[in-house]
Scaffold this motif. Structure first.
Motif, PDB file in Angstrom:
ATOM      1  N   LEU A   7       0.839  -1.198   0.000  1.00 54.48           N
ATOM      2  CA  LEU A   7       0.000   0.000   0.000  1.00 54.48           C
ATOM      3  C   LEU A   7       0.878   1.254   0.000  1.00 54.48           C
ATOM      4  O   LEU A   7       0.630   2.201  -0.762  1.00 54.48           O
ATOM      5  CB  LEU A   7      -0.909  -0.007   1.233  1.00 54.48           C
ATOM      6  CG  LEU A   7      -1.721   1.268   1.493  1.00 54.48           C
ATOM      7  CD1 LEU A   7      -2.750   1.492   0.398  1.00 54.48           C
ATOM      8  CD2 LEU A   7      -2.399   1.209   2.861  1.00 54.48           C
ATOM      9  N   PHE A   8       1.898   1.246   0.843  1.00 59.17           N
ATOM     10  CA  PHE A   8       2.816   2.377   0.937  1.00 59.17           C
ATOM     11  C   PHE A   8       3.438   2.661  -0.430  1.00 59.17           C
ATOM     12  O   PHE A   8       3.506   3.812  -0.873  1.00 59.17           O
ATOM     13  CB  PHE A   8       3.899   2.069   1.974  1.00 59.17           C
ATOM     14  CG  PHE A   8       4.861   3.188   2.240  1.00 59.17           C
ATOM     15  CD1 PHE A   8       4.688   4.020   3.337  1.00 59.17           C
ATOM     16  CD2 PHE A   8       5.940   3.423   1.400  1.00 59.17           C
ATOM     17  CE1 PHE A   8       5.570   5.060   3.586  1.00 59.17           C
ATOM     18  CE2 PHE A   8       6.830   4.459   1.638  1.00 59.17           C
ATOM     19  CZ  PHE A   8       6.646   5.276   2.747  1.00 59.17           C
ATOM     20  N   ASN A   9       3.896   1.619  -1.106  1.00 57.39           N
ATOM     21  CA  ASN A   9       4.516   1.782  -2.419  1.00 57.39           C
ATOM     22  C   ASN A   9       3.557   2.405  -3.422  1.00 57.39           C
ATOM     23  O   ASN A   9       3.911   3.327  -4.168  1.00 57.39           O
ATOM     24  CB  ASN A   9       4.997   0.431  -2.947  1.00 57.39           C
ATOM     25  CG  ASN A   9       6.445   0.166  -2.604  1.00 57.39           C
ATOM     26  OD1 ASN A   9       7.212   1.086  -2.359  1.00 57.39           O
ATOM     27  ND2 ASN A   9       6.826  -1.103  -2.580  1.00 57.39           N
ATOM     28  N   THR A  10       2.339   1.891  -3.455  1.00 61.76           N
ATOM     29  CA  THR A  10       1.359   2.389  -4.422  1.00 61.76           C
ATOM     30  C   THR A  10       1.078   3.873  -4.207  1.00 61.76           C
ATOM     31  O   THR A  10       1.042   4.662  -5.158  1.00 61.76           O
ATOM     32  CB  THR A  10       0.044   1.597  -4.313  1.00 61.76           C
ATOM     33  OG1 THR A  10       0.316   0.212  -4.542  1.00 61.76           O
ATOM     34  CG2 THR A  10      -0.975   2.091  -5.321  1.00 61.76           C
ATOM     35  N   ILE A  11       0.889   4.250  -2.948  1.00 64.56           N
ATOM     36  CA  ILE A  11       0.588   5.652  -2.640  1.00 64.56           C
ATOM     37  C   ILE A  11       1.791   6.540  -2.918  1.00 64.56           C
ATOM     38  O   ILE A  11       1.666   7.633  -3.480  1.00 64.56           O
ATOM     39  CB  ILE A  11       0.149   5.781  -1.168  1.00 64.56           C
ATOM     40  CG1 ILE A  11      -1.199   5.090  -0.956  1.00 64.56           C
ATOM     41  CG2 ILE A  11       0.054   7.243  -0.751  1.00 64.56           C
ATOM     42  CD1 ILE A  11      -1.637   5.030   0.486  1.00 64.56           C
ATOM     43  N   ASP A  12       2.970   6.051  -2.557  1.00 61.21           N
ATOM     44  CA  ASP A  12       4.177   6.855  -2.708  1.00 61.21           C
ATOM     45  C   ASP A  12       4.554   7.073  -4.169  1.00 61.21           C
ATOM     46  O   ASP A  12       5.129   8.107  -4.520  1.00 61.21           O
ATOM     47  CB  ASP A  12       5.329   6.182  -1.969  1.00 61.21           C
ATOM     48  CG  ASP A  12       6.575   7.045  -1.900  1.00 61.21           C
ATOM     49  OD1 ASP A  12       6.446   8.221  -1.489  1.00 61.21           O
ATOM     50  OD2 ASP A  12       7.663   6.561  -2.248  1.00 61.21           O
ATOM     51  N   GLN A  13       4.215   6.118  -5.021  1.00 63.91           N
ATOM     52  CA  GLN A  13       4.655   6.174  -6.404  1.00 63.91           C
ATOM     53  C   GLN A  13       3.629   6.778  -7.350  1.00 63.91           C
ATOM     54  O   GLN A  13       3.883   6.881  -8.555  1.00 63.91           O
ATOM     55  CB  GLN A  13       5.016   4.756  -6.884  1.00 63.91           C
ATOM     56  CG  GLN A  13       6.221   4.166  -6.163  1.00 63.91           C
ATOM     57  CD  GLN A  13       6.459   2.713  -6.500  1.00 63.91           C
ATOM     58  OE1 GLN A  13       5.809   2.149  -7.387  1.00 63.91           O
ATOM     59  NE2 GLN A  13       7.397   2.086  -5.797  1.00 63.91           N
ATOM     60  N   THR A 133      10.871  -2.172   0.844  1.00 65.45           N
ATOM     61  CA  THR A 133       9.959  -1.177   1.419  1.00 65.45           C
ATOM     62  C   THR A 133       9.599  -1.503   2.860  1.00 65.45           C
ATOM     63  O   THR A 133       9.388  -0.599   3.671  1.00 65.45           O
ATOM     64  CB  THR A 133       8.682  -1.081   0.571  1.00 65.45           C
ATOM     65  OG1 THR A 133       9.030  -0.767  -0.778  1.00 65.45           O
ATOM     66  CG2 THR A 133       7.759   0.012   1.094  1.00 65.45           C
ATOM     67  N   GLU A 134       9.534  -2.814   3.196  1.00 59.90           N
ATOM     68  CA  GLU A 134       9.208  -3.185   4.572  1.00 59.90           C
ATOM     69  C   GLU A 134      10.259  -2.644   5.545  1.00 59.90           C
ATOM     70  O   GLU A 134       9.930  -2.145   6.616  1.00 59.90           O
ATOM     71  CB  GLU A 134       9.123  -4.706   4.695  1.00 59.90           C
ATOM     72  CG  GLU A 134       7.981  -5.328   3.909  1.00 59.90           C
ATOM     73  CD  GLU A 134       8.050  -6.831   3.916  1.00 59.90           C
ATOM     74  OE1 GLU A 134       7.887  -7.425   4.999  1.00 59.90           O
ATOM     75  OE2 GLU A 134       8.295  -7.415   2.849  1.00 59.90           O
ATOM     76  N   ARG A 135      11.519  -2.733   5.160  1.00 64.84           N
ATOM     77  CA  ARG A 135      12.586  -2.205   6.013  1.00 64.84           C
ATOM     78  C   ARG A 135      12.478  -0.684   6.117  1.00 64.84           C
ATOM     79  O   ARG A 135      12.650  -0.118   7.197  1.00 64.84           O
ATOM     80  CB  ARG A 135      13.949  -2.592   5.432  1.00 64.84           C
ATOM     81  CG  ARG A 135      15.119  -2.048   6.221  1.00 64.84           C
ATOM     82  CD  ARG A 135      16.434  -2.375   5.530  1.00 64.84           C
ATOM     83  NE  ARG A 135      16.807  -3.772   5.718  1.00 64.84           N
ATOM     84  CZ  ARG A 135      17.858  -4.337   5.121  1.00 64.84           C
ATOM     85  NH1 ARG A 135      18.599  -3.638   4.280  1.00 64.84           N
ATOM     86  NH2 ARG A 135      18.157  -5.601   5.356  1.00 64.84           N
ATOM     87  N   PHE A 136      12.175  -0.031   5.005  1.00 63.88           N
ATOM     88  CA  PHE A 136      12.022   1.427   5.007  1.00 63.88           C
ATOM     89  C   PHE A 136      10.875   1.854   5.932  1.00 63.88           C
ATOM     90  O   PHE A 136      11.008   2.787   6.727  1.00 63.88           O
ATOM     91  CB  PHE A 136      11.775   1.915   3.583  1.00 63.88           C
ATOM     92  CG  PHE A 136      11.467   3.380   3.475  1.00 63.88           C
ATOM     93  CD1 PHE A 136      12.436   4.343   3.729  1.00 63.88           C
ATOM     94  CD2 PHE A 136      10.195   3.824   3.125  1.00 63.88           C
ATOM     95  CE1 PHE A 136      12.154   5.691   3.631  1.00 63.88           C
ATOM     96  CE2 PHE A 136       9.899   5.170   3.026  1.00 63.88           C
ATOM     97  CZ  PHE A 136      10.885   6.111   3.282  1.00 63.88           C
ATOM     98  N   VAL A 137       9.734   1.145   5.825  1.00 61.39           N
ATOM     99  CA  VAL A 137       8.582   1.455   6.679  1.00 61.39           C
ATOM    100  C   VAL A 137       8.933   1.237   8.146  1.00 61.39           C
ATOM    101  O   VAL A 137       8.590   2.052   9.013  1.00 61.39           O
ATOM    102  CB  VAL A 137       7.365   0.605   6.266  1.00 61.39           C
ATOM    103  CG1 VAL A 137       6.258   0.719   7.315  1.00 61.39           C
ATOM    104  CG2 VAL A 137       6.846   1.043   4.903  1.00 61.39           C
ATOM    105  N   PHE A 138       9.610   0.122   8.439  1.00 58.91           N
ATOM    106  CA  PHE A 138      10.039  -0.144   9.816  1.00 58.91           C
ATOM    107  C   PHE A 138      10.911   0.992  10.335  1.00 58.91           C
ATOM    108  O   PHE A 138      10.742   1.463  11.474  1.00 58.91           O
ATOM    109  CB  PHE A 138      10.807  -1.460   9.863  1.00 58.91           C
ATOM    110  CG  PHE A 138      11.444  -1.756  11.203  1.00 58.91           C
ATOM    111  CD1 PHE A 138      10.699  -2.302  12.233  1.00 58.91           C
ATOM    112  CD2 PHE A 138      12.787  -1.465  11.428  1.00 58.91           C
ATOM    113  CE1 PHE A 138      11.285  -2.565  13.481  1.00 58.91           C
ATOM    114  CE2 PHE A 138      13.373  -1.728  12.658  1.00 58.91           C
ATOM    115  CZ  PHE A 138      12.627  -2.272  13.687  1.00 58.91           C
TER     116      PHE A 138
END
Length: 532
Positions: A7-13, A133-138
């Motif tokens: 979800l984060f990727n979709t919104i960010d991109q 992205t999981e590491r970035f979100v963490f």
């Protein structure tokens, strides 16, 4: 976490609202209820507290990656985001996990109860398990800096699509003092009695700025006008025999304004007022300036002397709930009649005052009135269509703020500092000075108002004209003049110039103006005498 990272990727991109809404709606339809609640909390600014200092995170990331700390710090200065820098320098993860978003958030919150060695072991282990992205979100979660390009309006639109509930109802449910520790997805979003919380405010209706005058709005008879006060926008809620005060930023401020408790004695339960919190002394014709109100901002408790020196009232200009009924769909003119009736018998010492409306038959009359706003300690005028409902968020068409032109002064740039995020490679934060005899005296900082092209141009100049460096700050050759716009000025003992500006920003780069023609400290003091 994988679903949330996607979800984060979709919104960010994506910059398209339709794409973001669709991704959010799909997430809210399929994700675990606890994850959905924490996602809503994160997008509403309810982030977990920072569990580890950024100093330790930088040290641990440099250690794990084998990068010298000085090189990591230089990389951080270029990237401009600590979470992203760590994600980039760490080696690939050696294992993987499918823990949920809520699992990682709760684990991070548990770090408050363990020693530093245990914190380090947990963080390093998480870096080993999480990649991409999981590491970035963490990293974003652990630094406490999680922010996303998702407005409340966009989120409620997606929730409405996923749940079938009206957007306005969802916006109201998301207001107030809820938290994943005390609420569930069901109680917050799905339960029929979710609005029963006595303290819950309504979403604020926000106005657009009117730039070119009111003539395009049509017939003046269709509009109502009142002062745009220079205070704190707030809602006063009277329910269940007590009172609550909320700011526009959804901050519960009840304890900061104890004088408003007396409203319970004058207005019935089931009343919600929208208005401006202002310092207003007994017998005064106008409110005190915003500078006086600042003494009350940020205080959790208020001493008796401050209550006397800076007494606050709510200047009410709208009625959202009356006799326990939500009346936001009622036209503004009718809500105003009810508000006037509610305030008709208020005594002079009541902590609520009725904000007056102005009589006018043509736009020229209103233009002349607007010119006197500073004499009333107001910022300009509010224009509201008489038949408008009270909506949620910023909607264009029915409510407009017609502010006075800002105060301006020409100043010399003397220091520059690089920005952050996408502007980490540009100098965007500047310190400005005015003349005092033959000396330049710093008086304000500003970091907004220029185009990206102008920021790139001034950045190239700063790099070639740096005189000294103080960490991230560069002292530059006095040469460039900028017109600084601001909303107010006040005396300040903390500043060398003796003044402080409200909302300073760069209005334009005066490349046409020589250094010697910048304004002086005497000019600032004259402004302070007139407008302070």
């Amino acid at each position: 976490m994988k679903r949330f990272a996607a979800l984060f990727n979709t919104i960010d991109q994506s910059t398209k609202t339709t794409v973001k809404v669709a991704a959010l709606a799909e997430y809210f339809s399929a994700a675990d209820p606890v994850d959905k609640l924490w996602t809503t909390a994160l997008f509403s600014g309810r982030r977990p507290k920072r569990a580890v200092t950024t100093t330790r995170l930088r040290e641990w990331a440099a250690e794990v990656s084998g990068v010298p700390l000085w090189l990591f710090e230089d990389s951080y200065a270029i990237v401009g985001d600590l979470a992203e820098t760590i994600a980039l320098v760490l080696p690939p993860n050696q294992s993987s996990t499918d823990h949920s978003l809520s699992h990682w958030i709760n684990a991070l919150r548990g770090l408050a109860d363990v020693d530093e060695q245990a914190r380090k072991a947990f963080v390093l282990d998480a870096w080993q398990q999480l990649g991409g992205t999981e590491r970035f979100v963490f990293n974003k979660l652990i630094t406490g800096g999680f922010r996303m390009g998702v407005s409340q309006k966009l989120m409620t639109r997606a929730m409405a699509r996923a749940t079938g509930k009206p957007e306005q109802e969802l916006a109201h449910r998301l207001m107030g003092n809820w938290h994943p520790d005390t609420d569930t997805w069901h109680s917050l979003i799905e339960a029929e009695d979710a609005s029963a919380d006595a303290s819950r405010p309504y979403p604020f209706y926000l106005a657009y700025a009117l730039e070119d005058g009111p003539e395009p709005l049509g017939d003046p008879a269709d509009w109502r006008a009142e002062w745009k006060w220079d205070g704190i926008r707030g809602q006063l809620i009277l329910r269940d025999g007590t009172y609550f005060v909320w700011s526009r930023g959804e901050e519960l401020m009840t304890d900061r304004f104890p004088e408003l408790a007396a409203a319970i004695n004058h207005l019935p339960a089931g009343t919600v007022l929208d208005g401006e919190l202002l310092v207003w002394h007994a017998g005064a014709e106008n409110p005190s300036s915003f500078n006086t109100l600042q003494a009350r901002i940020g205080r959790k408790t208020v001493p008796k002397k401050l209550l006397t020196d800076a007494p606050v009232v709510l200047h009410a200009y709208d009625l959202l709930e009356w006799q326990g009924k939500d009346i936001r769909d009622t036209p503004f003119a009718k809500r105003r009649v009810l508000l006037e009736a509610a305030c008709a018998d208020l005594p002079d010492d009541a902590p609520v005052k009725l904000s007056p409306q102005h009589q006018f038959t043509d736009w020229d009359t209103l233009t002349d009135l607007r010119a006197t706003a500073r004499d009333e300690n107001a910022e300009g005028l509010m224009l509201k269509r008489a038949d408008s409902p009270y909506l949620s968020g910023r909607k264009k068409g029915d409510w407009w703020k017609w502010k006075l032109d800002p105060l301006t002064i020409d100043a010399v740039m003397i220091y520059a500092q690089s920005g952050s995020g996408r502007r980490a490679n540009l100098f965007t934060d500047f310190t400005f000075a005015v003349w005092n005899g033959n000396d330049l005296v710093p008086f304000t900082k500003a970091y907004s108002g220029l185009t990206d092209a102008e920021f790139r141009k001034i950045t190239a100049w700063v790099k070639k004209n740096t005189l000294e460096r103080f960490g991230p700050v560069r002292k530059v050759t006095p040469h460039h003049v900028f017109e600084i716009a601001f909303e107010g000025i006040q005396a300040s003992k903390r500043h060398k110039s003796g003044v402080a500006l409200r909302f300073p920003r760069m209005k334009r780069w005066r490349e046409d103006k020589p250094l010697q023609e910048a304004n002086t400290l005497d000019d600032l003091n004259e402004m302070l005498r007139i407008y302070g």
